[in-house]
Design a protein around this motif. Sequence first.
Motif, PDB file in Angstrom:
ATOM      1  N   ASP A 210      33.657  -7.557  19.245  1.00 59.88           N
ATOM      2  CA  ASP A 210      33.141  -6.195  19.440  1.00 59.88           C
ATOM      3  C   ASP A 210      31.757  -6.219  20.074  1.00 59.88           C
ATOM      4  O   ASP A 210      31.456  -5.412  20.963  1.00 59.88           O
ATOM      5  N   VAL A 211      30.899  -7.130  19.606  1.00 59.60           N
ATOM      6  CA  VAL A 211      29.546  -7.234  20.183  1.00 59.60           C
ATOM      7  C   VAL A 211      29.631  -7.654  21.646  1.00 59.60           C
ATOM      8  O   VAL A 211      28.923  -7.122  22.500  1.00 59.60           O
ATOM      9  N   ALA A 212      30.521  -8.616  21.946  1.00 57.66           N
ATOM     10  CA  ALA A 212      30.688  -9.062  23.337  1.00 57.66           C
ATOM     11  C   ALA A 212      31.144  -7.920  24.233  1.00 57.66           C
ATOM     12  O   ALA A 212      30.653  -7.759  25.356  1.00 57.66           O
ATOM     13  N   ALA A 213      32.088  -7.101  23.730  1.00 54.70           N
ATOM     14  CA  ALA A 213      32.554  -5.956  24.514  1.00 54.70           C
ATOM     15  C   ALA A 213      31.421  -4.958  24.754  1.00 54.70           C
ATOM     16  O   ALA A 213      31.276  -4.402  25.849  1.00 54.70           O
ATOM     17  N   GLY A 214      30.602  -4.746  23.719  1.00 52.83           N
ATOM     18  CA  GLY A 214      29.452  -3.856  23.876  1.00 52.83           C
ATOM     19  C   GLY A 214      28.458  -4.388  24.892  1.00 52.83           C
ATOM     20  O   GLY A 214      27.872  -3.621  25.669  1.00 52.83           O
TER      21      GLY A 214
END
Length: 368
Positions: A210-214
């Motif tokens: 999720d952090v990578a996508a953000g």
Amino acid sequence: MLGQAVARTASRAGRDGRLRAPCRRAAGRARRQALRAPKVELSGSEKAAILVLSLPDAEARALLERMDADEIESVLGAIPRVEAIGAETQARVLDELRERVEGSAAAAMASPERALDWIDELLPAERAERLRLAAQRDAAPIAWALHPHAPGFVASTIEAEDAQTIALIVSQLPAKRGAAVLGALPAAVRPDVVRRLASLEAVSADVLADVAAGLDELFAERLRAAAPARGVAAAAEVMAALPKPDGDALLDALQQRDEAIAEEIRRSMFTFDHLANVDDRGFKKLLQNVPVEDLVLALKTASPAVRDKVLGNLSNRARQSLLEEEEMMGPKRVSEIEAKQREIVDTARRLAEQGELSLGDDGGEAFA
């Protein structure tokens, strides 16, 4: 296709005598956990990957060698997604592949690193490289999301985030790169980030994803903001790169719809600085059609290449006259100079249409 691949994988494992016993042993190490495990939904390629990783190295290679390239890529590509699969899921998958499974809490799963060794051996170079990159992305999504960006750019983009988030991001980078990002953060932010970094606990793969996508979205927005549209200049560059007949036809069609835009693009495709590329014979013809006072004014902001082109194509007497006019001419408005340069370019274009000169690009190919 993936479901068929799994079925073929199980069938091949059963037919090959060397594979039957190891597969049965791998199944035997996990069955009891499966009886009380929650069911996890897996794709066909993920199930096949679990089977391959459950086998000893030699038998796994032998099984993969019996697959075609598409099947190998699907199975090995799923390995990063199943490396954290527990013994209970492994047991259920092996049961599903018609092996008797009986087990312990420690699944006999091979490491993802072993799968990377198989990639180069079993796939063509191009597909192996694509799969290897995908494995790196899945194994370290935050590092992968940030790898195209310089540490200073990363730091300036994430510095407004809370210290906990920054610490998590830095923790997922290789040590040297993480240190570079940390060093590029504002001095007031760094101590709190280091404190949070020292107290970080384990983070789930879902949170990292999720952090990578953000981060992907954040950096895409930052790059869009940093890249203003170039409008007519960009259109002119593209048009100039087309073969001349195609470019002329496209500009003619555009002129029917928007005459002003078409004229702007034409002017941008050939500017005053481009006159340096005109052949000497044609350039002399141009100079004959431009009054010396206009030439003196236009040269006030000309590039060295255009100035040299003008002086080199004048007679000694005309050159001396131009230099004297330059000394006498006072300051002029930039808008006035640019207007005169456009007039001279329009004269050059008119002469080109009449076949008197060739408006050449850097490669000497004519365009108008």
